[in-house]
Scaffold this motif. Sequence first.
Motif, mmCIF file in Angstrom:
data_model
loop_
_atom_site.group_PDB
_atom_site.id
_atom_site.type_symbol
_atom_site.label_atom_id
_atom_site.label_comp_id
_atom_site.label_asym_id
_atom_site.label_seq_id
_atom_site.Cartn_x
_atom_site.Cartn_y
_atom_site.Cartn_z
ATOM 1 N N LYS A 102 -1.931 1.425 -6.461
ATOM 2 C CA LYS A 102 -2.474 1.353 -7.809
ATOM 3 C C LYS A 102 -1.772 0.241 -8.597
ATOM 4 O O LYS A 102 -0.724 -0.266 -8.167
ATOM 5 C CB LYS A 102 -2.289 2.692 -8.519
ATOM 6 N N VAL A 103 -2.361 -0.106 -9.721
ATOM 7 C CA VAL A 103 -1.774 -1.155 -10.560
ATOM 8 C C VAL A 103 -0.325 -0.817 -10.904
ATOM 9 O O VAL A 103 0.566 -1.679 -10.843
ATOM 10 C CB VAL A 103 -2.602 -1.338 -11.852
ATOM 11 N N GLU A 104 -0.083 0.454 -11.237
ATOM 12 C CA GLU A 104 1.277 0.843 -11.609
ATOM 13 C C GLU A 104 2.253 0.715 -10.429
ATOM 14 O O GLU A 104 3.453 0.512 -10.634
ATOM 15 C CB GLU A 104 1.305 2.270 -12.165
ATOM 16 N N ASP A 105 1.729 0.838 -9.177
ATOM 17 C CA ASP A 105 2.584 0.640 -8.006
ATOM 18 C C ASP A 105 3.053 -0.805 -7.932
ATOM 19 O O ASP A 105 4.223 -1.084 -7.644
ATOM 20 C CB ASP A 105 1.836 1.004 -6.717
ATOM 21 N N TYR B 89 -0.783 7.967 1.210
ATOM 22 C CA TYR B 89 -0.704 9.087 0.281
ATOM 23 C C TYR B 89 -0.672 10.404 1.057
ATOM 24 O O TYR B 89 -1.673 11.109 1.193
ATOM 25 C CB TYR B 89 -1.871 9.072 -0.712
ATOM 26 N N ARG C 41 -4.693 3.195 -1.196
ATOM 27 C CA ARG C 41 -4.645 1.945 -1.944
ATOM 28 C C ARG C 41 -3.543 2.009 -3.009
ATOM 29 O O ARG C 41 -3.439 2.975 -3.753
ATOM 30 C CB ARG C 41 -5.986 1.675 -2.633
ATOM 31 N N HIS D 274 0.852 -1.185 0.000
ATOM 32 C CA HIS D 274 0.000 0.000 0.000
ATOM 33 C C HIS D 274 0.890 1.239 0.000
ATOM 34 O O HIS D 274 2.108 1.151 0.126
ATOM 35 C CB HIS D 274 -0.926 0.015 1.226
ATOM 36 N N SER E 213 -7.177 6.929 -0.830
ATOM 37 C CA SER E 213 -6.000 7.219 -1.655
ATOM 38 C C SER E 213 -4.787 6.389 -1.249
ATOM 39 O O SER E 213 -3.766 6.384 -1.946
ATOM 40 C CB SER E 213 -5.642 8.704 -1.570
#
Length: 264
Positions: free
Chosen positions: A245-248, A146, A243, A143, A241
């Motif tokens: 992301k796919v790119e992470d 943010y 969470r 995670h 926010s």
Amino acid sequence: MESFNEYHIDPKEFTFLKSFQDNWQAIRDEFIHFIKQASNEDLKLVYDILGPKSKTIKTKGDAKYSAFGILFQGMFIEKYIQVHQIKYPDYGAEEASQKALVLREKYFPSLAKLIEKVNFNDDEIIRNVYFGTFHPGLDIKLHVNYNPHTNRGYLGLIVPEGDVAMKICHEQLYWHEGKFLVLDHSYPHCPHNYTNYDRTVLVVDFFKPDKPREEVIQFENEQVTQRMQENPYSLGVFGKSDRAKVEDFIKYGFTHQLEWDKAL
């Protein structure tokens, strides 16, 4: 020789953290006294009222993470509850605020005085202060937190020997009692505790000193408003926010792949 980078930052860069580090044993003593001496009613109240709760950060398995604190977004907990008019299942905002004040003054007077002194001397730079405990077997999924306007300092209070660590990018970092680990926690990370004992740190979130103060305060206000609408019991610390992301996941996996390739 310990190395630092854009997400793992040298604590010595932030002189205001020294006051916490110099008093780490007194801070630990207050925490231990609370855990051992508090009544069941007080224990429940602290975790109910003083505990920031996340609906988005997930764990693998049944092991838990518990947290409670006394400062949120630069306000002591009793003021924060009143400002945001947080209502709890068993009591309204006014009663919750009064109970929070009693608990703070009863169990954490030294920590509160320390926070007041640092924020007075350093223009309210400290934003959140809370105890975070990893219970045995905890494994938190990847995670982000943010909060690009702040850094997060972890002051080791009770750190067992063994595999209890923070995995961030291609590194695995460790906590040490009496010392700060400072991270830019907007980078994807996943901590764990694979020991048989609790790990407790004092989490200290603070404004990044190199960013304009008006800018970070405006960002904090907007972010907290959104987070309190999503989940008032987050106390503005956690939100959707956070969470990854796919790119992470892709970036995180790619970084590890490069390390594996180099190792091979």
